[in-house]
Each structure stands twice: as structure tokens, then as C-alpha cells.
Design a protein around this motif. Structure first.
Motif, PDB file in Angstrom:
ATOM      1  N   GLY A  85      10.500 -46.020  95.677  1.00  0.00           N
ATOM      2  CA  GLY A  85      10.307 -44.885  95.130  1.00  0.00           C
ATOM      3  C   GLY A  85       9.535 -44.505  93.740  1.00  0.00           C
ATOM      4  N   GLU A  86       9.040 -45.740  93.091  1.00  0.00           N
ATOM      5  CA  GLU A  86       8.228 -45.557  92.004  1.00  0.00           C
ATOM      6  C   GLU A  86       6.922 -45.160  92.326  1.00  0.00           C
ATOM      7  OE1 GLU A  86       9.578 -45.738  88.527  1.00  0.00           O
ATOM      8  OE2 GLU A  86      11.368 -45.484  89.459  1.00  0.00           O
ATOM      9  N   ALA A  87       6.388 -45.914  93.087  1.00  0.00           N
ATOM     10  CA  ALA A  87       4.843 -45.629  93.114  1.00  0.00           C
ATOM     11  C   ALA A  87       4.978 -44.075  93.740  1.00  0.00           C
ATOM     12  CB  ALA A  87       4.286 -46.426  94.370  1.00  0.00           C
ATOM     13  N   TYR A  88       5.797 -43.473  94.680  1.00  0.00           N
ATOM     14  CA  TYR A  88       6.183 -42.259  95.140  1.00  0.00           C
ATOM     15  C   TYR A  88       6.020 -41.395  93.879  1.00  0.00           C
ATOM     16  CZ  TYR A  88       8.176 -37.942  96.330  1.00  0.00           C
ATOM     17  OH  TYR A  88       8.804 -36.366  96.244  1.00  0.00           O
ATOM     18  N   ARG A  89       7.034 -41.483  93.058  1.00  0.00           N
ATOM     19  CA  ARG A  89       7.059 -40.569  91.858  1.00  0.00           C
ATOM     20  C   ARG A  89       5.905 -40.499  91.146  1.00  0.00           C
ATOM     21  NH1 ARG A  89      12.447 -42.077  92.880  1.00  0.00           N
ATOM     22  NH2 ARG A  89      12.516 -44.069  91.790  1.00  0.00           N
ATOM     23  N   ALA A  90       5.160 -41.644  90.763  1.00  0.00           N
ATOM     24  CA  ALA A  90       3.960 -41.748  89.955  1.00  0.00           C
ATOM     25  C   ALA A  90       2.761 -40.578  90.533  1.00  0.00           C
ATOM     26  CB  ALA A  90       3.460 -42.988  89.686  1.00  0.00           C
ATOM     27  N   LEU A  91       2.580 -41.242  92.026  1.00  0.00           N
ATOM     28  CA  LEU A  91       1.821 -40.258  92.659  1.00  0.00           C
ATOM     29  C   LEU A  91       1.954 -38.879  92.999  1.00  0.00           C
ATOM     30  CD1 LEU A  91       1.068 -43.123  95.407  1.00  0.00           C
ATOM     31  CD2 LEU A  91      -0.334 -42.438  93.641  1.00  0.00           C
ATOM     32  N   GLN A  92       3.195 -38.396  93.125  1.00  0.00           N
ATOM     33  CA  GLN A  92       3.538 -37.122  93.438  1.00  0.00           C
ATOM     34  C   GLN A  92       3.401 -36.407  92.146  1.00  0.00           C
ATOM     35  OE1 GLN A  92       4.458 -35.494  95.959  1.00  0.00           O
ATOM     36  NE2 GLN A  92       3.894 -33.707  94.829  1.00  0.00           N
ATOM     37  N   SER A  93       3.741 -37.118  90.840  1.00  0.00           N
ATOM     38  CA  SER A  93       3.451 -36.286  89.639  1.00  0.00           C
ATOM     39  C   SER A  93       1.984 -36.068  89.229  1.00  0.00           C
ATOM     40  CB  SER A  93       3.964 -37.357  88.433  1.00  0.00           C
ATOM     41  OG  SER A  93       5.341 -37.542  88.540  1.00  0.00           O
ATOM     42  N   ALA A 147      -9.314 -43.839  94.583  1.00  0.00           N
ATOM     43  CA  ALA A 147      -8.640 -44.972  95.212  1.00  0.00           C
ATOM     44  C   ALA A 147      -7.386 -45.480  94.380  1.00  0.00           C
ATOM     45  CB  ALA A 147      -9.689 -46.208  94.821  1.00  0.00           C
ATOM     46  N   PHE A 148      -6.635 -46.377  94.672  1.00  0.00           N
ATOM     47  CA  PHE A 148      -5.076 -46.607  94.287  1.00  0.00           C
ATOM     48  C   PHE A 148      -4.996 -48.091  94.747  1.00  0.00           C
ATOM     49  CE2 PHE A 148      -0.548 -46.817  95.172  1.00  0.00           C
ATOM     50  CZ  PHE A 148      -0.027 -46.680  93.969  1.00  0.00           C
ATOM     51  N   THR A 149      -4.276 -48.801  93.755  1.00  0.00           N
ATOM     52  CA  THR A 149      -3.555 -50.064  94.201  1.00  0.00           C
ATOM     53  C   THR A 149      -2.440 -50.047  93.422  1.00  0.00           C
ATOM     54  OG1 THR A 149      -4.812 -51.301  92.651  1.00  0.00           O
ATOM     55  CG2 THR A 149      -5.785 -51.319  94.676  1.00  0.00           C
ATOM     56  N   ALA A 150      -1.237 -50.886  94.089  1.00  0.00           N
ATOM     57  CA  ALA A 150      -0.178 -51.553  93.336  1.00  0.00           C
ATOM     58  C   ALA A 150      -0.153 -53.075  93.914  1.00  0.00           C
ATOM     59  CB  ALA A 150       1.059 -50.707  94.019  1.00  0.00           C
ATOM     60  N   THR A 151       0.322 -53.661  92.668  1.00  0.00           N
ATOM     61  CA  THR A 151       0.465 -55.133  92.496  1.00  0.00           C
ATOM     62  C   THR A 151       1.628 -55.577  91.954  1.00  0.00           C
ATOM     63  OG1 THR A 151      -2.248 -55.112  92.349  1.00  0.00           O
ATOM     64  CG2 THR A 151      -0.909 -57.090  92.053  1.00  0.00           C
ATOM     65  N   PRO A 152       2.382 -56.366  92.465  1.00  0.00           N
ATOM     66  CA  PRO A 152       3.581 -57.018  91.510  1.00  0.00           C
ATOM     67  C   PRO A 152       3.270 -57.682  90.354  1.00  0.00           C
ATOM     68  CG  PRO A 152       3.338 -58.049  93.592  1.00  0.00           C
ATOM     69  CD  PRO A 152       2.411 -57.108  93.561  1.00  0.00           C
ATOM     70  N   ILE A 153       3.870 -57.668  88.999  1.00  0.00           N
ATOM     71  CA  ILE A 153       3.380 -58.355  88.005  1.00  0.00           C
ATOM     72  C   ILE A 153       4.518 -59.030  87.600  1.00  0.00           C
ATOM     73  CG2 ILE A 153       1.198 -57.192  87.320  1.00  0.00           C
ATOM     74  CD1 ILE A 153       2.842 -55.523  85.517  1.00  0.00           C
ATOM     75  N   GLY A 154       5.391 -59.656  88.372  1.00  0.00           N
ATOM     76  CA  GLY A 154       6.865 -60.051  87.799  1.00  0.00           C
ATOM     77  C   GLY A 154       7.856 -59.620  88.612  1.00  0.00           C
ATOM     78  N   PRO A 155       9.007 -60.310  88.501  1.00  0.00           N
ATOM     79  CA  PRO A 155      10.083 -59.951  89.187  1.00  0.00           C
ATOM     80  C   PRO A 155      10.560 -58.411  89.441  1.00  0.00           C
ATOM     81  CG  PRO A 155      10.842 -61.214  87.116  1.00  0.00           C
ATOM     82  CD  PRO A 155       9.448 -61.146  87.321  1.00  0.00           C
ATOM     83  N   THR A 156      10.385 -57.833  88.231  1.00  0.00           N
ATOM     84  CA  THR A 156      10.727 -56.357  88.219  1.00  0.00           C
ATOM     85  C   THR A 156       9.975 -55.412  87.951  1.00  0.00           C
ATOM     86  OG1 THR A 156      11.303 -56.683  85.749  1.00  0.00           O
ATOM     87  CG2 THR A 156      12.996 -57.224  87.196  1.00  0.00           C
ATOM     88  N   SER A 157       8.382 -55.563  87.768  1.00  0.00           N
ATOM     89  CA  SER A 157       7.637 -54.749  87.478  1.00  0.00           C
ATOM     90  C   SER A 157       6.423 -54.718  88.667  1.00  0.00           C
ATOM     91  CB  SER A 157       7.071 -54.941  86.093  1.00  0.00           C
ATOM     92  OG  SER A 157       7.930 -54.713  85.233  1.00  0.00           O
ATOM     93  N   ALA A 158       5.851 -53.559  88.644  1.00  0.00           N
ATOM     94  CA  ALA A 158       4.478 -53.460  89.434  1.00  0.00           C
ATOM     95  C   ALA A 158       3.440 -52.847  88.580  1.00  0.00           C
ATOM     96  CB  ALA A 158       4.635 -52.670  90.806  1.00  0.00           C
ATOM     97  N   GLN A 159       2.201 -52.944  88.808  1.00  0.00           N
ATOM     98  CA  GLN A 159       1.190 -52.362  88.293  1.00  0.00           C
ATOM     99  C   GLN A 159       0.582 -51.556  89.037  1.00  0.00           C
ATOM    100  OE1 GLN A 159      -1.905 -54.510  85.279  1.00  0.00           O
ATOM    101  NE2 GLN A 159      -3.059 -54.058  87.030  1.00  0.00           N
ATOM    102  N   LEU A 160       0.337 -50.158  88.705  1.00  0.00           N
ATOM    103  CA  LEU A 160      -0.501 -49.295  89.437  1.00  0.00           C
ATOM    104  C   LEU A 160      -1.818 -48.980  89.018  1.00  0.00           C
ATOM    105  CD1 LEU A 160       2.165 -46.273  90.071  1.00  0.00           C
ATOM    106  CD2 LEU A 160       1.855 -48.555  91.407  1.00  0.00           C
ATOM    107  N   THR A 161      -2.945 -49.147  89.805  1.00  0.00           N
ATOM    108  CA  THR A 161      -4.206 -48.763  89.347  1.00  0.00           C
ATOM    109  C   THR A 161      -4.703 -47.722  89.840  1.00  0.00           C
ATOM    110  OG1 THR A 161      -4.512 -51.376  89.024  1.00  0.00           O
ATOM    111  CG2 THR A 161      -6.590 -50.045  89.108  1.00  0.00           C
ATOM    112  N   LEU A 162      -5.131 -46.771  88.988  1.00  0.00           N
ATOM    113  CA  LEU A 162      -5.396 -45.350  89.336  1.00  0.00           C
ATOM    114  C   LEU A 162      -6.904 -45.086  89.148  1.00  0.00           C
ATOM    115  CD1 LEU A 162      -2.642 -43.638  87.513  1.00  0.00           C
ATOM    116  CD2 LEU A 162      -2.582 -44.173  89.730  1.00  0.00           C
ATOM    117  N   PHE A 163      -7.548 -44.724  90.221  1.00  0.00           N
ATOM    118  CA  PHE A 163      -9.052 -44.370  90.154  1.00  0.00           C
ATOM    119  C   PHE A 163      -9.219 -42.994  90.341  1.00  0.00           C
ATOM    120  CE2 PHE A 163      -8.862 -48.862  91.355  1.00  0.00           C
ATOM    121  CZ  PHE A 163      -9.815 -49.204  90.846  1.00  0.00           C
TER     122      PHE A 163
END
Length: 137
Positions: free
Chosen positions: A20-28, A38-54
């Protein structure tokens, strides 16, 4: 048109890597009227993801993020390539940058299944203007 290349800016934000985290960010962003190219989401460790927003409009995203308390890192430059999906299209783009001595340090692309593609090319900020000059953008 074989392809077109434009300058774009991108921003990164970090979220917890959970449903739900990507959904919440994108919906906001959608609620705030932010259109993304464009949009990407990439894991950056065991508990975080990096969202890249264009965003289509970087200033609008920066203002909206501030109001929404969304922490952004950026803007950073990239190239957005859109065009006809034909064999060797990406090779030609990379060959052109190689001939200009511009290093591509990351890229991401997708086809639409109907003959077109989109492709994001990341080059180092100190080589960005050379890359743009190479393609006349």
C-alpha cells in the motif's frame, strides 16, 4: 517518428517497503494534480523502497510535496525517450551516447505492446548537457 528525446527531471522519495505504500504516495500525487511521465519503485534494503517520480511539472511536484510533507530528493536530470518500437532502437540510442563519450549509468524502459516504447536514460549530471547536445535537445 522513430523516437523523440526530451529533458525530464526526477525526484526520489523513500517509503517503508510494505503493501500500500506506493499506492498511497501515487494517490496523494494524483489528488494534488501531479501528472507523472514515468515512475519506478526499487527496494533499498529489507524495510525500505525508493520511489522515483518523473513529473510533468517539477515545480508543481516540489510545491505539492512540501504541502503534503513528502520528502523529496532532487530534482535530478534524465532523458525521456519515446518512439516507435523497432529492433535496435535502444542500441542506436546507446551507440549515439557512446560515440559522444557519454556514460549511461542506468536506464529503464517498456514497450506498450502496440508498437511504441518509453525509455528513461540516466547520465551523470556533469555529462547531461553533452548528452542533450548530442541529441539536439
Amino acid at each position: 517518428m522513430p523516437y523523440s528525446i526530451s529533458r525530464v527531471s526526477y525526484f526520489n522519495t523513500t517509503v517503508r517497503d510494505q503493501p500500500g505504500e506506493a499506492y498511497r504516495a501515487l494517490q496523494s500525487l494524483a489528488d494534488l494534480g501531479i501528472n507523472l511521465l514515468a515512475f519506478t519503485a526499487t527496494p533499498i534494503g529489507p524495510t525500505s523502497a525508493q520511489l522515483t517520480l518523473f513529473p510533468e511539472d517539477s515545480a508543481l511536484l516540489a510545491a505539492a510535496a512540501k504541502n503534503a510533507r513528502l520528502l523529496l530528493d532532487g530534482p535530478y536530470p534524465a532523458l525521456l525517450v519515446r518512439g516507435d518500437d523497432k529492433l535496435g532502437a535502444l542500441a542506436h540510442i546507446h551507440e549515439t551516447l557512446y560515440a559522444a563519450d557519454v556514460n549511461v549509468y542506468a536506464s529503464s524502459g517498456v514497450t506498450d505492446g502496440h508498437g511504441s516504447f518509453g525509455y528513461v536514460v540516466y547520465v551523470r549530471p556533469d555529462q547531461f548537457e553533452q548528452a542533450c547536445k548530442t541529441f539536439g535537445v
